[in-house]
Write an enzyme that holds these catalytic residues in place. Structure first.
Site, short mmCIF file in Angstrom:
data_model
loop_
_atom_site.label_atom_id
_atom_site.label_comp_id
_atom_site.label_asym_id
_atom_site.label_seq_id
_atom_site.Cartn_x
_atom_site.Cartn_y
_atom_site.Cartn_z
N HIS A 313 -12.97 13.84 -31.10
CA HIS A 313 -13.27 15.25 -31.30
C HIS A 313 -13.27 15.94 -29.95
CE1 HIS A 313 -15.23 18.90 -32.72
NE2 HIS A 313 -14.81 18.53 -33.91
N ASP A 371 -14.22 14.16 -40.85
CA ASP A 371 -13.13 13.96 -41.80
C ASP A 371 -12.80 12.51 -42.06
OD1 ASP A 371 -12.72 16.54 -42.56
OD2 ASP A 371 -11.69 17.00 -40.70
N1 ACO Z 1 -6.75 7.62 -31.51
C1 ACO Z 1 -6.36 7.08 -30.33
N2 ACO Z 1 -6.53 7.67 -29.13
C2 ACO Z 1 -7.11 8.89 -29.12
C3 ACO Z 1 -7.55 9.50 -30.30
C4 ACO Z 1 -7.36 8.83 -31.52
N3 ACO Z 1 -7.75 9.41 -32.69
N4 ACO Z 1 -8.10 10.70 -30.01
C5 ACO Z 1 -8.02 10.82 -28.67
N5 ACO Z 1 -7.42 9.72 -28.12
C6 ACO Z 1 -7.18 9.47 -26.70
C7 ACO Z 1 -6.04 10.32 -26.17
O1 ACO Z 1 -4.81 9.63 -26.24
C8 ACO Z 1 -6.47 10.58 -24.75
O2 ACO Z 1 -6.16 9.43 -23.97
P1 ACO Z 1 -5.80 9.60 -22.38
O3 ACO Z 1 -7.03 10.15 -21.74
O4 ACO Z 1 -5.48 8.20 -21.96
O5 ACO Z 1 -4.63 10.52 -22.34
C9 ACO Z 1 -7.99 10.67 -24.83
O6 ACO Z 1 -8.36 9.91 -26.00
C10 ACO Z 1 -8.51 12.10 -24.98
O7 ACO Z 1 -7.85 12.67 -26.11
P2 ACO Z 1 -7.32 14.15 -26.17
O8 ACO Z 1 -6.17 14.24 -27.14
O9 ACO Z 1 -7.09 14.66 -24.78
O10 ACO Z 1 -8.59 14.87 -26.77
P3 ACO Z 1 -8.60 16.28 -27.40
O11 ACO Z 1 -9.97 16.79 -27.23
O12 ACO Z 1 -7.48 17.11 -26.88
O13 ACO Z 1 -8.26 16.02 -28.95
C11 ACO Z 1 -8.49 15.47 -31.23
C12 ACO Z 1 -9.21 15.89 -29.93
C13 ACO Z 1 -7.31 16.42 -31.52
C14 ACO Z 1 -9.47 15.59 -32.38
C15 ACO Z 1 -7.99 14.01 -31.07
O14 ACO Z 1 -9.09 13.15 -30.81
C16 ACO Z 1 -7.21 13.52 -32.29
O15 ACO Z 1 -6.00 13.76 -32.37
N6 ACO Z 1 -7.89 12.85 -33.28
C17 ACO Z 1 -7.25 12.42 -34.48
C18 ACO Z 1 -7.09 13.58 -35.45
C19 ACO Z 1 -8.42 14.01 -36.08
O16 ACO Z 1 -9.21 13.20 -36.53
N7 ACO Z 1 -8.63 15.36 -36.12
C20 ACO Z 1 -9.84 15.94 -36.73
C21 ACO Z 1 -10.67 16.68 -35.76
S1 ACO Z 1 -12.19 17.18 -36.51
C22 ACO Z 1 -11.85 18.57 -37.36
O17 ACO Z 1 -10.93 19.30 -37.18
C23 ACO Z 1 -12.83 18.91 -38.44
#
Ligand code: ACO
Length: 436
Positions: A313, A371
């Site tokens: 998140h 979710d």
């Molecule tokens: N699985 C694996 N790796 C992940 C995940 C994941 N679900 N989420 C983040 N990471 C990793 C990224 O690759 C990144 O790695 P790095 O630092 O080596 O580049 C690090 O963790 C940080 O992730 P970001 O994408 O920079 O975090 P951001 O805050 O931009 O994104 C998000 C948050 C979009 C929710 C992301 O965690 C994701 O895509 N999760 C899966 C989709 C999801 O569950 N979305 C629902 C959100 S809740 C809602 O809307 C109600």
């Protein structure tokens, strides 16, 4: 006490300027850089708004580090346990919990607005039977402005209030109509004798040949309680992508139905509201507990676009308080509607346990978000998978309209217009076609 300031100095020319620190009643302080360009001739660059507050708001407070979520100051845990969705919608829109009389008036008004104009029903005929319900939601919500243009004077607080009430009232009716269109069932009118969640379930599942309420399990208090909790948890989440979209669209003076339709579009993506649908697809793809290590390895592999859906998140970095509440609800619902050994739920729990022990997920503070569980509950309540994000729309409409009301009541609101860092060509001369 003097106000805290920060000085920005440009090392290129030594010019510097002071900027004041600002902040709300609680939360992280902000540096007011609105005059940065005027004073120093530079913009800030913050893709994804990682360090940028876009507005001031008194609706929702989040402390991502501590896992705190509050609506109008009330902790989400208390609201989920003691309140109802309509009471929470009133709270978000009006700032205070309603008195008994206020809640009853609010409920009556929601019931009055729940029906759709008969002409709107024909819009659905234009959609193919297999149209995604979110596509229909965007189109039909946006079209509402065509029916209520006489009450679209956005300077008039009463017009604004009625528009907001209409959207909260009609969104379950539109959502159920999207589902009924996809399965070819006749639309069901809303009923004033049913609560908000019961009404929605009745509009979804009752058939002309069968009296739904009283014959099936959806009137069961466990199902209604679960829906109420899910709607409360999803009702608002301060400046998330879809709410920010609604605010940005509203900043142009566009009508509120169009702005909320824009919010629905933003919510659709799998990184936002589409995540609960994506969680179910991911669990089906994983299939069995023994394949979890393989998929977790894929999620960690930077050359593989696969991510664990329902994990991570932008704001919550220790735990998502909504996930804690919903996990318990998930257990209650599954105990009632499926046997306790539901393979999907077992798989979800095993995946959660495995990922939480994994160094990558620990280091990056990736925890299950709301979710991760909501999709499993919806599945147990027989909501089709492609309706999951629509369920989110029903709840989040209360948040969107509250932010819209808050923004429109501000004395001066500016059009939202970010700057950019241009990375294209330098100036070049036009080349005639025969010389290219
Ligand atoms: N699985 C694996 N790796 C992940 C995940 C994941 N679900 N989420 C983040 N990471 C990793 C990224 O690759 C990144 O790695 P790095 O630092 O080596 O580049 C690090 O963790 C940080 O992730 P970001 O994408 O920079 O975090 P951001 O805050 O931009 O994104 C998000 C948050 C979009 C929710 C992301 O965690 C994701 O895509 N999760 C899966 C989709 C999801 O569950 N979305 C629902 C959100 S809740 C809602 O809307 C109600």
């Amino acid at each position: 006490m003097s106000q805290e300031k920060a000085t920005v100095t440009l090392s290129s020319n030594g010019e510097s300027s002071e900027f004041t620190m600002d902040g709300g009643t609680k939360g992280i302080p902000v540096l007011d850089i609105g005059s940065l360009y005027k004073k120093l001739g530079v913009f800030t660059y913050d893709p994804g708004f990682l360090s940028t507050a876009s507005c001031k708001s008194a609706i929702t407070f989040i402390d991502g580090e501590k896992g705190i979520l509050q609506y109008r100051g009330y902790p989400i845990e208390q609201l989920a346990e003691k309140s109802s969705f309509l009471e929470v919608a009133f709270l978000l829109m009006n700032g205070e919990l309603p008195s008994k009389l206020e809640l009853s008036g609010f409920t009556d008004e929601i019931n009055d607005h729940a029906m759709l104009h008969e002409a709107l029903r024909t819009f659905f005929d234009g959609f193919h039977y297999d149209a995604h319900p979110m596509a229909m939601m965007v189109g039909v919500m946006g079209s509402l402005s065509a029916f209520y243009h006489s009450e679209l004077n956005m300077e008039d607080p009463e017009h604004r209030r009625i528009s907001a009430m209409r959207m909260v009232a009609k969104v379950p009716t539109i959502a159920a109509a999207c589902y009924r269109h996809s399965v070819g069932w006749p639309f069901v009118y809303p009923r004033v004798d049913l609560g908000y969640c019961e009404n929605f379930m009745n509009m979804m599942f009752s058939l002309p040949s069968q009296k739904f309420i009283g014959m099936d399990h959806y009137i069961d208090p466990v199902a209604i309680k679960a829906l109420n909790i899910l709607f409360i948890l999803h009702a608002d989440h301060e400046q998330n992508a879809s709410t920010s979209t609604v605010r940005l669209a509203s900043s142009t003076g566009a009508n509120p139905y169009a702005c909320v339709a824009a919010g629905i579009s933003a919510l659709w993506g799998p990184a936002h509201g589409g995540a609960n649908e994506a969680v179910l697809s991911m669990l089906s793809e994983i299939g069995s507990v023994d394949r979890i290590p393989e998929f977790v390895a894929k999620a960690k592999d930077k050359n593989d676009p696969f991510r664990l859906m329902g994990f991570g998140h932008r704001v919550y970095k220790n735990f998502d308080p909504r996930a804690t509440i919903i996990r318990q609800t998930c257990h209650e619902v599954l105990e009632k509607y499926s046997n306790n050994n539901d393979p999907l739920f077992e798989l979800a729990l095993a995946l959660e346990e495995y990922a939480l022990k994994d160094e990558y997920f620990i280091e990056k503070k990736l925890y299950p978000n709301v979710d991760f569980y909501s999709g499993i509950i919806y599945k147990a309540l027989k909501i089709p998978v492609d309706m999951f994000t629509v369920m989110f729309v029903i709840a989040r409409t209360a948040g969107w309209v509250s932010h819209w009301l808050e923004m429109m009541a501000e004395p001066d609101h500016r059009i939202g217009r970010p700057r950019q860092v241009y990375t294209g060509y330098d100036t070049r001369n036009y080349i005639p076609e025969n010389e290219r």
